[in-house]
Design an enzyme around this catalytic site. Structure first.
Site, PDB file in Angstrom:
ATOM      1  N   GLY A  23      -0.508  -1.674  15.071  1.00 46.60           N
ATOM      2  CA  GLY A  23      -1.420  -2.351  15.984  1.00 46.60           C
ATOM      3  C   GLY A  23      -2.252  -1.430  16.848  1.00 46.60           C
ATOM      4  CD  GLU A  54      -1.635  -2.588   7.249  1.00 49.66           C
ATOM      5  OE1 GLU A  54      -2.355  -1.625   7.546  1.00 49.66           O
ATOM      6  OE2 GLU A  54      -0.810  -3.082   8.031  1.00 49.66           O
ATOM      7  CG  HIS A  88       0.004 -10.741   9.317  1.00 51.89           C
ATOM      8  ND1 HIS A  88      -0.429  -9.715  10.123  1.00 51.89           N
ATOM      9  CD2 HIS A  88       0.596 -10.141   8.258  1.00 51.89           C
ATOM     10  CE1 HIS A  88      -0.103  -8.557   9.576  1.00 51.89           C
ATOM     11  NE2 HIS A  88       0.524  -8.801   8.444  1.00 51.89           N
ATOM     12  NE  ARG A 122       6.226   1.277   8.250  1.00 51.76           N
ATOM     13  CZ  ARG A 122       6.279   0.056   8.763  1.00 51.76           C
ATOM     14  NH1 ARG A 122       7.320  -0.715   8.518  1.00 51.76           N
ATOM     15  NH2 ARG A 122       5.301  -0.418   9.515  1.00 51.76           N
TER      16      ARG A 122
END
Length: 454
Positions: free
Chosen positions: A165, A288, A208, A292
């Site tokens: 962020g 994106e 999201h 990970r």
């Protein structure tokens, strides 16, 4: 294939605790690293061996100290966890040069996906929808002005590198551009040592949506479903759901297909997430790839029954993925609440100090991942996440009820937390129905502050 005997965990808090547990269950010796302020943390006590990295300001990001500790204990691998070195291609390459397995993707893949410009180009090559805007870093503010005039406001400025962020600003009108541009560049340089920015049309009224992927070194890649991560404050996730509500199964499958398409295209290895923005008109855009483990992996584990961390470790030992896509079943609904050391009646300002009482919930399908306990101190050196509570049930209504009981059971004293705010959000009709977008959280924070400020 070489089974690991010793692994160093290059992280702290709840994620270090989570990884150490998985390693020990697999019969692998563990080495914890810690800064001087973390010496009494639960994960440090759990590890087989411990190495103090020194001062809090020069510890988890000090590659020399990490490699020195790994070399001294003759480890087979380093698990970077989440944050710190988890998305550092340079650290992954350094591990490789020292004949230490980095439990994560390689240098090239991390750097390609960490560069939002390159990630966007790859998505275009895969014919996946992308947001209108620059695919190369902008040269100057004038380029942003030209784009704003052409595309119309609002526009979005975001750092080419990094995440969490940081380095992101929405510009609602031309008059705001100069200040937003300067702040964005400054924040990006501070956080990522690189001030490059992209400019895009600001997508609004979206969910999201992220897809959990898992790939092995033999080219096998599957997905483990999706998570809804729209409930965010200052671009930081607060509540996550698995799986997303109020989305058609046809749209869900199309996004899954695109997530696997790009993962296969880049030969992805390990757990990762492909993130999208989804609008009510069923339009969606690639955002994106996070290369990970994610903080919210816990809720995917609850609905699939798959230990993602153990799978990750076995993948980097060289094991073939034993799971196929048809093996993946979704059982019920789960949500995670992040317990933060923040004072929500003062705008979410960090709360520091010694924890004098610590009681966590329990019960069937209630999971707690904690990084702190009674007597531990919350310091200004790290983020405010102190624990995660995850609940699973047959449906959202029942899981939310279970979470509300769990939050009632939670007792933390000595510092302020966001527990009451989480309960406030969970009781809102918009959240219960799933009929919300990114705008919901900002309005909820404003209402909460007006109702509870004193």
């Amino acid at each position: 294939m070489k089974k690991f005997e010793k692994v160093l965990v290059a992280n702290r808090g709840e994620i270090a605790q989570r990884i150490i547990k998985a390693l020990k269950e697999l019969g692998i010796k563990t080495i914890a690293v810690y800064s001087n302020v973390d010496k009494d943390a639960p994960y440090v006590r759990l590890a087989d061996n411990r190495v103090c990295l020194g001062d809090a300001k020069d510890s988890y990001l000090n590659t020399y100290k990490l490699i020195s500790a790994a070399t001294a204990y003759k480890v087979d691998a380093i698990h970077p966890g989440i944050g710190f070195m988890a998305e550092s291609g340079e650290f992954a390459e350094l591990c490789n040069q020292c004949n230490i397995v980095f439990i994560g993707p390689g240098y090239d893949l991390i750097n390609a996906m960490g560069n939002k410009s390159r990630a966007k180009q790859i998505a275009r090559e895969c014919h996946i929808p992308i947001i209108e805007g620059s695919e190369e870093p902008v040269a100057d503010i004038e380029e942003c002005e030209e784009f704003g005039e052409k595309a119309g406001y609002p526009i979005l400025l975001k750092a080419t590198y990094g995440g969490g962020g940081k380095g992101i600003r929405i510009v609602n009108r031309k008059e705001e551009l100069s200040d937003c541009y300067e702040l964005c560049v400054k924040e990006a340089k501070t956080a990522f040592n690189n001030g490059e920015l992209l400019v895009e049309k600001a997508v609004q009224n979206f969910k999201h949506f992220e897809v959990q992927i898992l790939g092995d070194t033999q080219g096998n890649i599957i997905h483990l479903g999706d998570r809804e991560c729209t409930i965010q404050r200052s671009n930081q996730k607060v509540i996550e759901e698995a799986r997303c509500q109020n989305i058609s199964e046809d749209l869900r499958q199309r996004i899954y297909d695109d997530a696997l398409k790009i993962a296969k295209y880049i030969h992805y290895v390990g757990p990762g997430t492909v993130e999208f923005l989804v609008q009510n008109n069923e339009k969606y855009y690639f955002m994106e790839i996070n290369t990970r483990l994610q903080v919210e992996h816990t809720i995917t584990e609850l609905i699939t029954g798959i230990d993602i961390v153990k799978e990750q470790i076995k993948i980097f030992e060289g094991c073939k993925l034993e799971l196929s896509q048809r093996d993946i079943k979704f059982d019920g609904y789960a949500l995670q609440c992040r317990i933060l050391a923040e004072n929500m009646t003062q705008g979410g300002f960090p709360s520091l100090g010694k924890i004098t009482k610590w009681n966590m919930p329990g019960g069937l399908d209630v999971r707690v991942d904690n990084g702190y306990g009674c007597g531990n101190k919350v310091t200004p050196y790290y983020d405010s996440l102190i624990a995660k509570i995850s609940c699973r049930a047959s449906n959202k209504e029942q899981a939310v009820k279970k979470m509300l009981v769990s939050l009632e059971e939670t007792e933390i004293e000595g510092i302020k937390t966001n527990v009451e705010f989480l309960k406030y959000i969970l009781k809102k009709d918009e959240f219960l129905s799933g009929d919300y977008t990114e705008k919901f959280m900002g309005k909820a924070v404003d209402r909460y502050n007006k109702e509870y400020k004193y």
